[in-house]
Scaffold this motif. Structure first.
Motif: not given
Ligand SMILES: Cc1ncc(COP(=O)(O)O)c(C=O)c1O
Length: 454
Positions: A114, A325, A82, A223-224, A264, A141, A183
């Motif tokens: 992020f 995640s 992130k 969703a990045g 996340g 965090r 973001q």
């Molecule tokens: C631990 C974790 N997994 C997955 C994601 C999801 O990634 P994205 O924001 O690119 O969809 C995040 C986003 O902050 C995260 O912190």
């Protein structure tokens, strides 16, 4: 305008070996000191030897024939990929002359990683940063954000209360000195992942099976990361992209909006930067399967190895690489491979956004609330989590037109409330919108290279 501290172009994040020599040498030296600003040049999926950082999961673990490749992000500066979108958004803002150190404070709306990336990049570039995030995320965090000098502004609730974070962010917009690294809304997040993560994923897959990517699986927060799927599809149009959601917060699946434990992801909305045109499936994963799955892989390895008959210690190599995640993504990838009937030539690529270092407190909480079962209990946990799930009722095909309309409808509902115009939202219904945003990478890189010389 010359940025106070220079950083890499998108192309250099994909190919750090193309960095001009002085930057390359400084980046290598900075690896031993996290707070050295030259670490901006270490924002990449690559190891020092040039290979992409990923693991192929042992088939005894996955129970499927397809190759499951997991790109591992814990080695990015600040401990998660992130940091890439945080850096890219700040870099583009500096190039546009909208943000400069001393004049602006950086605001990072986030659920954690992020925010950690924002506090980190802001610190390296000489800005103050405020991270807005829910108050019930993992203790690790907050600690990391403070360690990087970031200030915290906490909103009520947990992962699925991100809308409160967005509402709080609106208040910050009133002061023009505050610059929001938004973001969920801004396209640098899309550009970073489509260009850097997407191409890294394609490169990793080249060495396995038929060298193609059959499926890309990722659980969206902003969703990045899912934007990597756009690049994969541009190369392999038959590839499928699957978005995962917690069963407890099935917003894309059926407008469900509950609380859950997968930090996340699963933020109760269709984010503005989610290109729903290229999402083919939405799959539900039970949140505690991910927490308990992490406990099994991280803390019960000898037992799992004995159960699976693994004698080469290959599970040991996975220790520390995944967060909750990440386990969600692994379970989603395995179940998708099973659902699609993929074979040994097929590659499924997924992502581990962060590593275990963010989650000891979450596993301590698991032990408190669920106790620790005996070996037989742990084995039946393994069987349920790693061999179960993924039946048709948990996987929704969102390719039909009416599904796209439904997802666009959710997107409009959220983002018109945050002042985005209907014509802008309408323009996102065409792939050409996303391709045009992606095509800006070359011009942005050229502008950054020029700025570094001024
Ligand atoms: C631990 C974790 N997994 C997955 C994601 C999801 O990634 P994205 O924001 O690119 O969809 C995040 C986003 O902050 C995260 O912190």
């Amino acid at each position: 305008m010359k940025p106070l501290i220079p950083g890499p172009t998108y192309h250099e994040m994909l190919h750090p070996e193309t960095l001009p020599e002085p930057f390359r040498a400084r980046a290598a030296a900075a690896l031993t000191n996290e707070l050295d600003p030259a670490n901006l040049f270490n924002i990449t999926w690559r190891k020092p030897d040039g290979g992409i950082r990923y693991v192929v999961l042992p088939k005894e673990l996955t129970g499927v024939e397809a190759n499951i490749l997991v790109l591992t992000a814990r080695w990015f500066p600040s401990g998660s990929h992130k940091v890439g979108p945080a850096y890219s958004t700040l870099m583009e803002g500096e190039l546009a002359g909208e943000i400069s150190p001393g004049a602006n404070v950086i605001i990072g709306p986030s659920t954690g990683n992020f925010g950690i990336g924002t506090a980190y990049v802001a610190h390296l570039k000489g800005y103050s940063a405020v991270v807005i995030m829910p108050e019930q995320m993992s203790a690790e965090r907050y600690q990391r954000i403070r360690q990087y000098g970031g200030e915290l502004d906490l909103t009520p609730g947990s992962e699925s209360d991100v809308i409160l974070v967005l509402e709080r962010t609106e208040a910050y917009k009133k002061d023009p000195r505050n610059k929001i690294l938004a973001q969920f809304e801004l396209l640098p997040n899309y550009r970073f992942h489509r260009y850097v993560t997407g191409r890294s994923a394609l490169e990793a897959a080249q060495a396995h099976g038929n060298g193609h990517v059959a499926a890309f699986v990722a659980a969206p927060g902003s969703a990045g990361t899912l934007a990597a799927g756009d690049e994969i599809k541009a190369r392999f149009p038959d590839a499928v992209v699957c978005a995962l959601e917690p069963k407890e917060c099935s917003t894309l699946f059926n407008c469900g909006r509950g609380t859950h434990r997968i930090e996340g992801i699963g933020d109760k909305m269709v984010t503005l930067i989610h290109n729903v045109l290229t999402t083919d499936y939405v799959e539900l994963i039970h949140d505690d399967d991910c927490v308990m799955g992490l406990d099994l892989l991280e803390c019960r390895q000898p037992l799992v190895e004995r159960t699976l008959g693994i004698s080469d210690g290959s599970l040991g190599g996975l220790r520390g690489l995944f967060g909750i995640s990440g386990i969600c993504n692994i379970l989603g990838a395995v179940r998708m491979a099973r659902f699609l009937g993929l074979g040994p030539d097929d590659n499924v690529v997924t992502i581990a956004t962060d590593g275990f270092d963010r989650y000891p407190s979450v596993l301590a909480n698991l032990a408190e609330r669920a106790g620790t079962p005996d070996d037989a209990g742990l084995n039946s946990r393994f069987e349920k989590i790693f061999r179960g799930g993924g039946d048709a009722a948990e996987i929704l095909d969102v390719r039909p037109r009416e599904q796209k309309d439904r997802l666009f409808g959710y997107k409009e509902e959220v983002w018109t409330a945050f002042h985005y115009s209907r014509p802008y939202l309408e323009s996102m219904k065409s792939q050409s919108f996303w391709d045009a945003e992606y095509d800006r990478v070359g011009a942005i890189d050229a502008a950054l290279a020029r700025a570094r010389h001024e």
